[in-house]
Scaffold this motif. Sequence first.
Motif, PDB file in Angstrom:
ATOM      1  N   ILE A  16       0.858  -1.187   0.000  1.00 13.65           N
ATOM      2  CA  ILE A  16       0.000   0.000   0.000  1.00 13.65           C
ATOM      3  C   ILE A  16       0.890   1.233   0.000  1.00 13.65           C
ATOM      4  O   ILE A  16       1.841   1.320   0.783  1.00 13.65           O
ATOM      5  CB  ILE A  16      -0.946  -0.017   1.209  1.00 13.65           C
ATOM      6  CG1 ILE A  16      -2.033  -1.059   0.955  1.00 13.65           C
ATOM      7  CG2 ILE A  16      -1.540   1.360   1.459  1.00 13.65           C
ATOM      8  CD1 ILE A  16      -3.082  -1.135   2.029  1.00 13.65           C
ATOM      9  N   ASN A  71      -6.227  -0.504  11.388  1.00 13.39           N
ATOM     10  CA  ASN A  71      -7.299  -0.610  10.385  1.00 13.39           C
ATOM     11  C   ASN A  71      -7.101  -1.911   9.610  1.00 13.39           C
ATOM     12  O   ASN A  71      -6.096  -2.071   8.922  1.00 13.39           O
ATOM     13  CB  ASN A  71      -7.245   0.586   9.437  1.00 13.39           C
ATOM     14  CG  ASN A  71      -8.416   0.583   8.448  1.00 13.39           C
ATOM     15  OD1 ASN A  71      -8.908  -0.473   8.060  1.00 13.39           O
ATOM     16  ND2 ASN A  71      -8.843   1.759   8.049  1.00 13.39           N
ATOM     17  N   VAL A  73      -8.204  -2.947   6.970  1.00 14.44           N
ATOM     18  CA  VAL A  73      -8.159  -2.810   5.509  1.00 14.44           C
ATOM     19  C   VAL A  73      -6.751  -2.454   5.028  1.00 14.44           C
ATOM     20  O   VAL A  73      -6.332  -2.853   3.945  1.00 14.44           O
ATOM     21  CB  VAL A  73      -9.165  -1.733   5.038  1.00 14.44           C
ATOM     22  CG1 VAL A  73      -9.119  -1.552   3.528  1.00 14.44           C
ATOM     23  CG2 VAL A  73     -10.574  -2.093   5.478  1.00 14.44           C
ATOM     24  N   THR A  74      -6.002  -1.705   5.831  1.00 15.95           N
ATOM     25  CA  THR A  74      -4.773  -1.115   5.292  1.00 15.95           C
ATOM     26  C   THR A  74      -3.545  -1.269   6.187  1.00 15.95           C
ATOM     27  O   THR A  74      -2.465  -0.864   5.781  1.00 15.95           O
ATOM     28  CB  THR A  74      -4.969   0.405   5.086  1.00 15.95           C
ATOM     29  OG1 THR A  74      -5.325   0.988   6.343  1.00 15.95           O
ATOM     30  CG2 THR A  74      -6.053   0.687   4.079  1.00 15.95           C
TER      31      THR A  74
ATOM     32  N   GLU B  94     -14.581   3.630   8.520  1.00 20.42           N
ATOM     33  CA  GLU B  94     -14.081   3.017   9.754  1.00 20.42           C
ATOM     34  C   GLU B  94     -15.150   2.148  10.405  1.00 20.42           C
ATOM     35  O   GLU B  94     -14.847   1.115  11.009  1.00 20.42           O
ATOM     36  CB  GLU B  94     -13.604   4.096  10.731  1.00 20.42           C
ATOM     37  CG  GLU B  94     -12.247   4.690  10.379  1.00 20.42           C
ATOM     38  CD  GLU B  94     -11.085   3.772  10.775  1.00 20.42           C
ATOM     39  OE1 GLU B  94     -11.312   2.821  11.541  1.00 20.42           O
ATOM     40  OE2 GLU B  94      -9.953   4.003  10.303  1.00 20.42           O
ATOM     41  N   GLY B 100     -13.518  -0.119   1.997  1.00 26.21           N
ATOM     42  CA  GLY B 100     -12.272   0.611   1.785  1.00 26.21           C
ATOM     43  C   GLY B 100     -11.850   1.445   2.977  1.00 26.21           C
ATOM     44  O   GLY B 100     -12.406   1.343   4.067  1.00 26.21           O
ATOM     45  N   ALA B 101     -10.841   2.275   2.730  1.00 30.60           N
ATOM     46  CA  ALA B 101     -10.292   3.141   3.765  1.00 30.60           C
ATOM     47  C   ALA B 101      -9.783   4.407   3.095  1.00 30.60           C
ATOM     48  O   ALA B 101      -9.486   4.415   1.894  1.00 30.60           O
ATOM     49  CB  ALA B 101      -9.146   2.449   4.504  1.00 30.60           C
ATOM     50  N   THR B 147      -8.628   3.785  -0.697  1.00 28.22           N
ATOM     51  CA  THR B 147      -7.776   2.608  -0.889  1.00 28.22           C
ATOM     52  C   THR B 147      -8.556   1.347  -0.566  1.00 28.22           C
ATOM     53  O   THR B 147      -9.261   1.285   0.449  1.00 28.22           O
ATOM     54  CB  THR B 147      -6.542   2.701   0.040  1.00 28.22           C
ATOM     55  OG1 THR B 147      -5.811   3.897  -0.275  1.00 28.22           O
ATOM     56  CG2 THR B 147      -5.623   1.498  -0.129  1.00 28.22           C
TER      57      THR B 147
END
Lengths: 85, 229
Positions: A16, A71, A73-74, B94, B100-101, B147
């Motif tokens: 990322i 998080n 997701v990332t 969140e 996504g973020a 993202t």
Amino acid sequence: MTSYRVAVHVVPRRGILDPQGKAVTEALHSLGFAAVAEVHVGRHLVIQTVAADAAAAEASVRAMCAKLLANPVTEDFEIASVVAA
Amino acid sequence: MKVGIVRFPGSNCEDDAWHAVVDHLGEEAVILWHKDHDLQGSDVVILPGGFSYGDYLRSGAIARFSPIMNEVEAHAQRGGIVVGICNGFQIACEAGLLPGALLRNDRGYRSMPVTIRVEHTDTAFSAAAHAGQCLTMPIAHGDGRFTADDATLDRLEGEGQVIFRYVDAAGHPTDAANPNGTMRNIAGVCNAARNVIGLMPHPERAMEPLHGSTDGLVLFQSLLATARA
């Protein structure tokens, strides 16, 4: 119950785009640290908590990471240390 | 139509959203305190822009656990309309209400007018626009780089969940028109059920000539068109 200090690294997931890490990498290169391949900038959290034992303290912080501190997701996280404190 | 606008500690666009609903649509709006557990009968919930909790930890990460978010999530699960603008978009991601973020921009904080293209008009925040319509409004954010992994992005594209995309003056989603490094020029998305919509640009700051653009009006009018449909 014992008091523990648990340290956690939260870092951007590999792959990322990490603009902060990229900027720091370029700054290091410009300072002559040519050997630096890449830098990732994350967060370091130190959590003071009480638990029955070190394993329970770590499990509790892992749950905190899954729910709030990272998080899903990332970001990835790793428990850096668990010390009685 | 009654619109509930959540005020978190650090929100700063809730009054603009209130003004858009009350003075431009002529509809009822109420400011909802984040510690309350009551949407006060709101048909639509807006999560406004700002810097909730100082953007500590990650933008939106703490606000998403505010007490009222239980009611907002239940409202969304019932099919109720939720719109997240800027920080509200971050909070919705969140909370898992949107996929996504939103990560740090690849070029720092951006405060500037942008052009976005309406990709789909089958949501409550795009229904009054026409597909392909280009709208000018401001962005003002540091964490707007949408993202997700490739599989998620492909699913969003395939299911028509990319609702707004940054484009140039000719309507093309070019790299030059991308203000923050967001994947596939994505400016706004909706959830699979299409009742939760999030976007980084600020339509509530493009409502009257004094703002420099009135293009935000059509997005707010979409709420009304949907409520009356």
